[in-house]
Design a protein around this motif. Structure first.
Motif, PDB file in Angstrom:
ATOM      1  N   THR A  40       0.816  -1.214   0.000  1.00 61.80           N
ATOM      2  CA  THR A  40       0.000   0.000   0.000  1.00 61.80           C
ATOM      3  C   THR A  40       0.851   1.266   0.000  1.00 61.80           C
ATOM      4  O   THR A  40       0.524   2.231  -0.687  1.00 61.80           O
ATOM      5  N   GLU A  41       1.958   1.277   0.759  1.00 57.56           N
ATOM      6  CA  GLU A  41       2.746   2.495   0.910  1.00 57.56           C
ATOM      7  C   GLU A  41       4.115   2.431   0.247  1.00 57.56           C
ATOM      8  O   GLU A  41       4.819   3.436   0.183  1.00 57.56           O
ATOM      9  N   GLY A  42       4.523   1.257  -0.222  1.00 58.41           N
ATOM     10  CA  GLY A  42       5.876   1.077  -0.727  1.00 58.41           C
ATOM     11  C   GLY A  42       6.124   1.692  -2.085  1.00 58.41           C
ATOM     12  O   GLY A  42       5.202   2.021  -2.819  1.00 58.41           O
ATOM     13  N   GLN A  43       7.401   1.847  -2.413  1.00 66.23           N
ATOM     14  CA  GLN A  43       7.830   2.324  -3.720  1.00 66.23           C
ATOM     15  C   GLN A  43       8.383   1.134  -4.495  1.00 66.23           C
ATOM     16  O   GLN A  43       8.676   0.092  -3.911  1.00 66.23           O
ATOM     17  N   SER A  44       8.545   1.304  -5.809  1.00 70.17           N
ATOM     18  CA  SER A  44       9.037   0.172  -6.584  1.00 70.17           C
ATOM     19  C   SER A  44       9.985   0.619  -7.684  1.00 70.17           C
ATOM     20  O   SER A  44       9.943   1.765  -8.143  1.00 70.17           O
ATOM     21  N   VAL A  45      10.843  -0.314  -8.070  1.00 65.52           N
ATOM     22  CA  VAL A  45      11.707  -0.167  -9.243  1.00 65.52           C
ATOM     23  C   VAL A  45      11.562  -1.443 -10.057  1.00 65.52           C
ATOM     24  O   VAL A  45      11.286  -2.509  -9.500  1.00 65.52           O
TER      25      VAL A  45
ATOM     26  N   LYS B  52      17.894   5.115  -6.842  1.00 65.09           N
ATOM     27  CA  LYS B  52      16.644   5.753  -6.402  1.00 65.09           C
ATOM     28  C   LYS B  52      16.707   6.121  -4.923  1.00 65.09           C
ATOM     29  O   LYS B  52      16.229   7.177  -4.520  1.00 65.09           O
ATOM     30  N   VAL B  53      17.322   5.272  -4.109  1.00 62.89           N
ATOM     31  CA  VAL B  53      17.440   5.556  -2.678  1.00 62.89           C
ATOM     32  C   VAL B  53      18.420   6.693  -2.431  1.00 62.89           C
ATOM     33  O   VAL B  53      18.198   7.540  -1.563  1.00 62.89           O
ATOM     34  N   SER B  54      19.493   6.748  -3.200  1.00 66.60           N
ATOM     35  CA  SER B  54      20.496   7.801  -3.000  1.00 66.60           C
ATOM     36  C   SER B  54      19.974   9.181  -3.432  1.00 66.60           C
ATOM     37  O   SER B  54      20.452  10.200  -2.958  1.00 66.60           O
TER      38      SER B  54
END
Length: 125
Positions: A22-27, A121-123
């Motif tokens: 529901t709240e996560g991000q994706s690559v 993406k995290v950096s």
């Protein structure tokens, strides 16, 4: 970091999995997709990881289980290279979204690309 995938590194919490989707991000790096969310655990580990293969694309359990074994092995071999310098804790779910049965080299190459995309993406944030 060791080349292991121990029991405490496996994502099993139903609440955390629901929160992840529901709240996560994706690559994505086709045919793999990594859904992640920053969280905290009691254990001293970088992250908890789960793998999933769609029943819609692979009807027989034999095929799904083989792909999951390939995903877990590619994760186990490459996690030390990409997650050694990460200090925050994450929950990961690796999804196989392709329709063809992969080989291990295909899965491993895409896993490396997926981890690189995750790191960039995290950096950025």
């Amino acid at each position: 970091m060791k080349f292991t995938y121990s029991k405490k590194e496996k994502l099993k919490s139903k609440k955390l999995i629901d929160k992840l989707f529901t709240e996560g991000q994706s690559v994505s790096a086709f045919p793999l997709r990594l859904v992640y969310i920053q969280t905290s655990f009691d254990e001293n580990i970088v992250g908890k990881t789960g793998v999933s293969v769609s029943k819609r694309n692979f009807k027989t359990a034999v095929d799904r289980n083989r792909i999951k074994r390939l995903l877990r092995e590619a994760y186990r071999l490459n996690k030390a290279e990409y997650f050694n310098n990460i200090t925050t804790q994450y929950a990961f779910m690796i999804l196989y979204i392709g329709k063809d049965k992969p080989t291990f080299t295909e899965v491993e190459n895409r896993m490396k690309l997926l981890f690189e995309k995750f790191q960039t993406k995290v950096s950025e944030t």
